[in-house]
Motif scaffolding. Sequence first.
Motif, PDB file in Angstrom:
ATOM      1  N   PHE A  22      48.453  33.493  40.038  1.00 38.02           N
ATOM      2  CA  PHE A  22      49.026  32.367  40.779  1.00 38.02           C
ATOM      3  C   PHE A  22      48.333  32.214  42.135  1.00 38.02           C
ATOM      4  O   PHE A  22      47.983  31.104  42.551  1.00 38.02           O
ATOM      5  N   MET A  23      48.140  33.340  42.837  1.00 36.26           N
ATOM      6  CA  MET A  23      47.495  33.297  44.143  1.00 36.26           C
ATOM      7  C   MET A  23      46.060  32.808  44.035  1.00 36.26           C
ATOM      8  O   MET A  23      45.594  32.019  44.863  1.00 36.26           O
ATOM      9  N   PHE A  82      45.008  34.921  52.647  1.00 41.25           N
ATOM     10  CA  PHE A  82      45.030  35.979  51.646  1.00 41.25           C
ATOM     11  C   PHE A  82      43.910  35.760  50.638  1.00 41.25           C
ATOM     12  O   PHE A  82      43.386  34.658  50.502  1.00 41.25           O
ATOM     13  N   LYS A  83      43.580  36.814  49.920  1.00 42.87           N
ATOM     14  CA  LYS A  83      42.620  36.710  48.838  1.00 42.87           C
ATOM     15  C   LYS A  83      42.980  37.738  47.769  1.00 42.87           C
ATOM     16  O   LYS A  83      43.739  38.677  48.018  1.00 42.87           O
ATOM     17  N   VAL A  84      42.427  37.549  46.573  1.00 41.02           N
ATOM     18  CA  VAL A  84      42.662  38.472  45.464  1.00 41.02           C
ATOM     19  C   VAL A  84      41.403  39.283  45.231  1.00 41.02           C
ATOM     20  O   VAL A  84      40.312  38.723  45.100  1.00 41.02           O
ATOM     21  N   ARG A  85      41.580  40.613  45.212  1.00 43.58           N
ATOM     22  CA  ARG A  85      40.460  41.518  44.958  1.00 43.58           C
ATOM     23  C   ARG A  85      40.806  42.445  43.811  1.00 43.58           C
ATOM     24  O   ARG A  85      41.976  42.633  43.484  1.00 43.58           O
ATOM     25  N   GLU A  86      39.776  43.028  43.229  1.00 47.38           N
ATOM     26  CA  GLU A  86      39.992  44.008  42.163  1.00 47.38           C
ATOM     27  C   GLU A  86      39.802  45.396  42.741  1.00 47.38           C
ATOM     28  O   GLU A  86      38.709  45.755  43.193  1.00 47.38           O
ATOM     29  N   LEU A  87      40.869  46.175  42.750  1.00 43.21           N
ATOM     30  CA  LEU A  87      40.837  47.541  43.251  1.00 43.21           C
ATOM     31  C   LEU A  87      41.382  48.477  42.183  1.00 43.21           C
ATOM     32  O   LEU A  87      42.461  48.238  41.642  1.00 43.21           O
ATOM     33  N   GLY A 133      40.532  48.829  39.217  1.00 46.80           N
ATOM     34  CA  GLY A 133      40.656  48.193  37.907  1.00 46.80           C
ATOM     35  C   GLY A 133      41.776  47.190  37.766  1.00 46.80           C
ATOM     36  O   GLY A 133      42.035  46.699  36.666  1.00 46.80           O
ATOM     37  N   LYS A 134      42.450  46.835  38.851  1.00 42.59           N
ATOM     38  CA  LYS A 134      43.520  45.839  38.767  1.00 42.59           C
ATOM     39  C   LYS A 134      43.441  44.876  39.943  1.00 42.59           C
ATOM     40  O   LYS A 134      42.962  45.219  41.013  1.00 42.59           O
ATOM     41  N   LYS A 135      43.913  43.672  39.700  1.00 40.58           N
ATOM     42  CA  LYS A 135      43.906  42.652  40.741  1.00 40.58           C
ATOM     43  C   LYS A 135      45.042  42.884  41.719  1.00 40.58           C
ATOM     44  O   LYS A 135      46.177  43.147  41.309  1.00 40.58           O
ATOM     45  N   VAL A 136      44.729  42.767  42.997  1.00 39.66           N
ATOM     46  CA  VAL A 136      45.739  42.910  44.036  1.00 39.66           C
ATOM     47  C   VAL A 136      45.520  41.831  45.092  1.00 39.66           C
ATOM     48  O   VAL A 136      44.403  41.347  45.283  1.00 39.66           O
ATOM     49  N   VAL A 137      46.594  41.470  45.774  1.00 45.40           N
ATOM     50  CA  VAL A 137      46.515  40.502  46.869  1.00 45.40           C
ATOM     51  C   VAL A 137      46.315  41.272  48.169  1.00 45.40           C
ATOM     52  O   VAL A 137      47.064  42.205  48.466  1.00 45.40           O
ATOM     53  N   VAL A 138      45.295  40.893  48.914  1.00 48.16           N
ATOM     54  CA  VAL A 138      45.008  41.531  50.198  1.00 48.16           C
ATOM     55  C   VAL A 138      44.835  40.448  51.255  1.00 48.16           C
ATOM     56  O   VAL A 138      44.682  39.263  50.945  1.00 48.16           O
ATOM     57  N   LEU A 139      44.863  40.869  52.503  1.00 54.15           N
ATOM     58  CA  LEU A 139      44.633  39.937  53.600  1.00 54.15           C
ATOM     59  C   LEU A 139      43.142  39.650  53.706  1.00 54.15           C
ATOM     60  O   LEU A 139      42.313  40.555  53.542  1.00 54.15           O
ATOM     61  N   ASN A 140      42.800  38.420  53.954  1.00 51.27           N
ATOM     62  CA  ASN A 140      41.399  38.005  54.007  1.00 51.27           C
ATOM     63  C   ASN A 140      40.758  38.469  55.313  1.00 51.27           C
ATOM     64  O   ASN A 140      41.093  37.982  56.389  1.00 51.27           O
ATOM     65  N   THR A 141      39.839  39.422  55.205  1.00 54.55           N
ATOM     66  CA  THR A 141      39.189  39.955  56.408  1.00 54.55           C
ATOM     67  C   THR A 141      38.339  38.906  57.118  1.00 54.55           C
ATOM     68  O   THR A 141      38.124  39.002  58.324  1.00 54.55           O
ATOM     69  N   ASP A 142      37.857  37.901  56.377  1.00 57.10           N
ATOM     70  CA  ASP A 142      37.013  36.870  56.993  1.00 57.10           C
ATOM     71  C   ASP A 142      37.776  36.004  57.972  1.00 57.10           C
ATOM     72  O   ASP A 142      37.179  35.317  58.799  1.00 57.10           O
TER      73      ASP A 142
END
Length: 202
Positions: free
Chosen positions: A126-127, A138-143, A145-154
């Motif tokens: 959804f995100m 926010f952004k979605v990253r793979e950590l 082996g699974k997708k997680v929502v993290v804060l966008n460092t950019d």
Amino acid sequence: MFEMITGALTWLLGGAFLFWIALLVLCGFTFSNVRGRSYWWASLCLGLLVFCVAFRVTEFGTYILENPLMIVAWFLGYIGIGLVVSVGKWAYVVRDSKPRLQEHRNEYKRNQEAVDADHYETFEDFMEDRIINRHSSFKVRELAGKKVVVLNTDKQPIPEWIMFWPVTILTYVLEPVFSLVSRLAKHMGHLYDTISAKMLSA
């Protein structure tokens, strides 16, 4: 030409009053440029500040020239402190972003309950579809082996926290003062409106 430049610097930095005025001006420009995220100008001002101190305090200038490896070590230590400060600042920013992320989670739940809406397997999907495409913080990253929502460092001035960490710490120190001034200005809004109404109606 070199003698003229040296003479001008000696005149400017030789007297204690002008020397401290120059340092205060450079500190002000550095702080202003850091807050405006003009890091090149801030670095230039900081470099000029160090140069002025080295030119005025001959022992410090001599130490720099005679101990270049030690200066590199001091610089690396400075950056190391900046990295620690940046981690602390990042944790503070992430903590403050949790309510916004909760709003997105609530929106996801409403979307999943809606009959005619596009449904998503996970909140992360959804995100990716709804939020990331809108230049979210926010952004979605793979950590792991699974997708997680993290804060966008950019979206955050992390180089500022590392390279100019004294300004970051100073901002925290001055934060109560800024908050107090903002509250005072808000409470005096009626007075400002009254003054402008009278002057503009004349």
